[in-house]
Design a protein around this motif. Structure first.
Motif, mmCIF file in Angstrom:
data_model
loop_
_atom_site.group_PDB
_atom_site.id
_atom_site.type_symbol
_atom_site.label_atom_id
_atom_site.label_comp_id
_atom_site.label_asym_id
_atom_site.label_seq_id
_atom_site.Cartn_x
_atom_site.Cartn_y
_atom_site.Cartn_z
ATOM 1 N N ALA A 21 1.740 1.306 -3.546
ATOM 2 C CA ALA A 21 2.573 2.285 -2.841
ATOM 3 C C ALA A 21 3.513 2.978 -3.821
ATOM 4 O O ALA A 21 3.801 4.169 -3.672
ATOM 5 N N ASP A 22 3.966 2.238 -4.845
ATOM 6 C CA ASP A 22 4.863 2.845 -5.846
ATOM 7 C C ASP A 22 4.170 4.003 -6.558
ATOM 8 O O ASP A 22 4.770 5.052 -6.795
ATOM 9 N N GLU A 23 2.893 3.796 -6.908
ATOM 10 C CA GLU A 23 2.127 4.860 -7.548
ATOM 11 C C GLU A 23 1.994 6.058 -6.596
ATOM 12 O O GLU A 23 2.118 7.211 -7.009
ATOM 13 N N ALA A 24 1.790 5.757 -5.304
ATOM 14 C CA ALA A 24 1.540 6.829 -4.330
ATOM 15 C C ALA A 24 2.750 7.747 -4.153
ATOM 16 O O ALA A 24 2.601 8.945 -3.917
ATOM 17 N N ARG B 278 -3.766 0.726 0.455
ATOM 18 C CA ARG B 278 -4.150 -0.356 1.358
ATOM 19 C C ARG B 278 -2.995 -1.358 1.425
ATOM 20 O O ARG B 278 -2.426 -1.728 0.395
ATOM 21 N N VAL B 279 -2.643 -1.742 2.637
ATOM 22 C CA VAL B 279 -1.573 -2.730 2.810
ATOM 23 C C VAL B 279 -2.092 -3.866 3.682
ATOM 24 O O VAL B 279 -2.974 -3.661 4.512
ATOM 25 N N GLU B 280 -1.574 -5.047 3.451
ATOM 26 C CA GLU B 280 -1.925 -6.188 4.305
ATOM 27 C C GLU B 280 -1.230 -6.019 5.641
ATOM 28 O O GLU B 280 -0.098 -5.512 5.700
ATOM 29 N N ALA B 281 -1.892 -6.464 6.709
ATOM 30 C CA ALA B 281 -1.282 -6.353 8.036
ATOM 31 C C ALA B 281 0.071 -7.048 8.058
ATOM 32 O O ALA B 281 0.986 -6.648 8.749
#
Lengths: 210, 225
Positions: free
Chosen positions: B9-12, B218-221
């Protein structure tokens, strides 16, 4: 005897036609659902993107991805559908909902509605979907007490609270009476605990009887 | 350009600039992009304008971004809630600006931005204090208000599943503003629970076509912290 909140909700439910698409506002209007017969075929719309909304979820049914407009977890009903926010509000604004039920601070004889903001200088304004519902639904039903806690009438000649929508309210269900609004005139449909003349005096309004 | 799957997410969110207008998905906590917001807090971009339905709940997600002092202005329909104490405090202290927009106008203004519509007339809000200063016109006997598009520099949204072409499907009422915001921002970043290969999502059920999506994470639920 005046009507209880529960009796008001039941009266609103009784006036919702079979098969209607209905949006129930946050708060008291939500309790109308308790009086709708499932076999009645009424389909509930929730502004956050669902038709066919079911009752409040309990226990293992709770799913953070499935809530109503009040952010309360709910369940699906068979035949329900999901859609995004622009579609959800297109349904409301485009005149596709048969009935919406809202609470109110004030309703005017012209059917103007005030229910989103007290106008108090320290209040944080929050409108949500109230203005869209008020102008969009084919019939707008209001549930409220007829008088504020200090005795001030809430059915008024002209609004003193900030407007939500102009000329949009069709019926007003209160503890003292049910009113039908049309063409700038108020007709008393039924009363509870007082006569139409007594209410006209207390409200300072001309009331028609059917 | 085709969507890019980011490693983190940091890259995004690495290029979200100070002063950006950020569209943030979610209705309350349903559909809120928690992981992307947390990354934006670490990124530290300031002076942001946030467009979202609410103004944060409790101490997580959008409320945490507000608490970090990174937001100059909130554009939303319903800031005040039982657990909006972070926003309430900033607002009462005069440390944050608020533009209240009727919820349908909020959605439609972003839809208009995404669809290349310059402005539109709507009866919602006509005759109210939220229409003050705006152009009005009577159409078919009814008063309408002219509303303008809301464009984002970036949209942060949450969906359920993406394929690597950027096609998105959502889950239940967590869909809410996601598909609209995806169309309305220069850069749309989606956090999803699963990323699959093209062809693994039935094209008949795609809700947001990949053309609207620039980056995927992609993130874990269970990542919602």
């Amino acid at each position: 005897m005046t009507r209880s909140k529960d009796e008001i909700a039941a009266a609103v439910a009784a006036d919702i036609p079979t098969g209607a698409y209905v949006n129930l506002g946050i708060g008291q209007p939500t309790t109308v659902a308790d009086h709708l017969d499932v076999g009645h075929g009424v389909v509930l719309h929730t502004e956050n993107g669902m038709l066919g909304m079911g009752r409040a979820a309990v226990g293992d049914e709770v799913d953070p991805d499935l809530t109503n407009a009040g952010k309360v977890p709910v369940v699906e009903t068979p035949g329900c559908s999901y859609f995004h926010h622009a579609d959800s509000f297109a349904m409301m604004r485009g005149g596709h909902l048969d009935v919406c039920v809202l609470g109110a601070f004030q309703v005017s004889v012209a059917g103007d509605l005030a229910n989103w903001h007290t106008g108090a200088p320290d209040a944080i304004p929050a409108v949500g979907g109230a203005m869209d519902l008020a102008i969009g639904a084919r019939s707008v039903f209001v549930m409220m007490t007829l008088f504020a806690k200090d005795g001030t009438p809430k059915l008024v000649p002209e609004l003193t609270y900030p407007v939500t929508g102009l000329g949009c309210v069709d019926r007003v269900y209160t503890d003292h009476a049910t009113f039908a609004l049309a063409d700038g005139a108020v007709t008393v449909v039924e009363t509870f605990g007082s006569t139409a003349d007594e209410l006209a005096d207390r409200l300072g309004l001309e009331l028609r009887t059917p | 350009m085709r969507a890019r799957v980011c490693d983190s997410a940091d890259e995004a969110v690495a290029d979200v600039a100070d002063g950006a207008t950020v569209l943030v998905g979610g209705f309350g906590l349903a559909g809120m992009p928690f992981t992307l917001i947390d990354a934006l807090i670490r990124r530290g971009a300031r002076d942001l304008t946030v467009v979202s339905n609410n103004a944060g709940n409790a101490d997580v997600g959008l409320a945490a971004l507000l608490a970090a002092g990174q937001v100059r202005k909130v554009v939303c329909s319903f800031p005040r809630q039982s657990d909006s104490y972070v926003f309430d405090g900033l607002y009462r202290d005069g440390r944050i600006e608020l533009e209240v927009v009727p919820q349908g106008n909020l959605a439609e203004r972003m839809r208009a931005a995404g669809a290349g519509i310059g402005a539109f007339f709507t009866p919602t809000g006509a005759g109210t204090m939220l229409a003050e200063g705006k152009e009005t016109r009577e159409i078919d006997g009814r008063l309408h208000v002219l509303e303008s598009p809301i464009r984002g520099d970036v949209a942060l949204i949450a969906a359920h599943t993406a394929d690597t072409a950027g096609n998105l499907v959502y889950r239940k009422t967590a869909r809410n503003f996601g598909p609209v915001m995806a169309t309305a921002a220069a850069t749309t970043i989606a956090e999803v629970r699963d990323v699959v290969e093209p062809g693994q999502i039935d094209p008949e059920v795609v809700v947001t076509p990949g053309i609207y999506v620039d980056r995927l994470v992609r993130v874990e639920a269970g990542d919602r912290a």
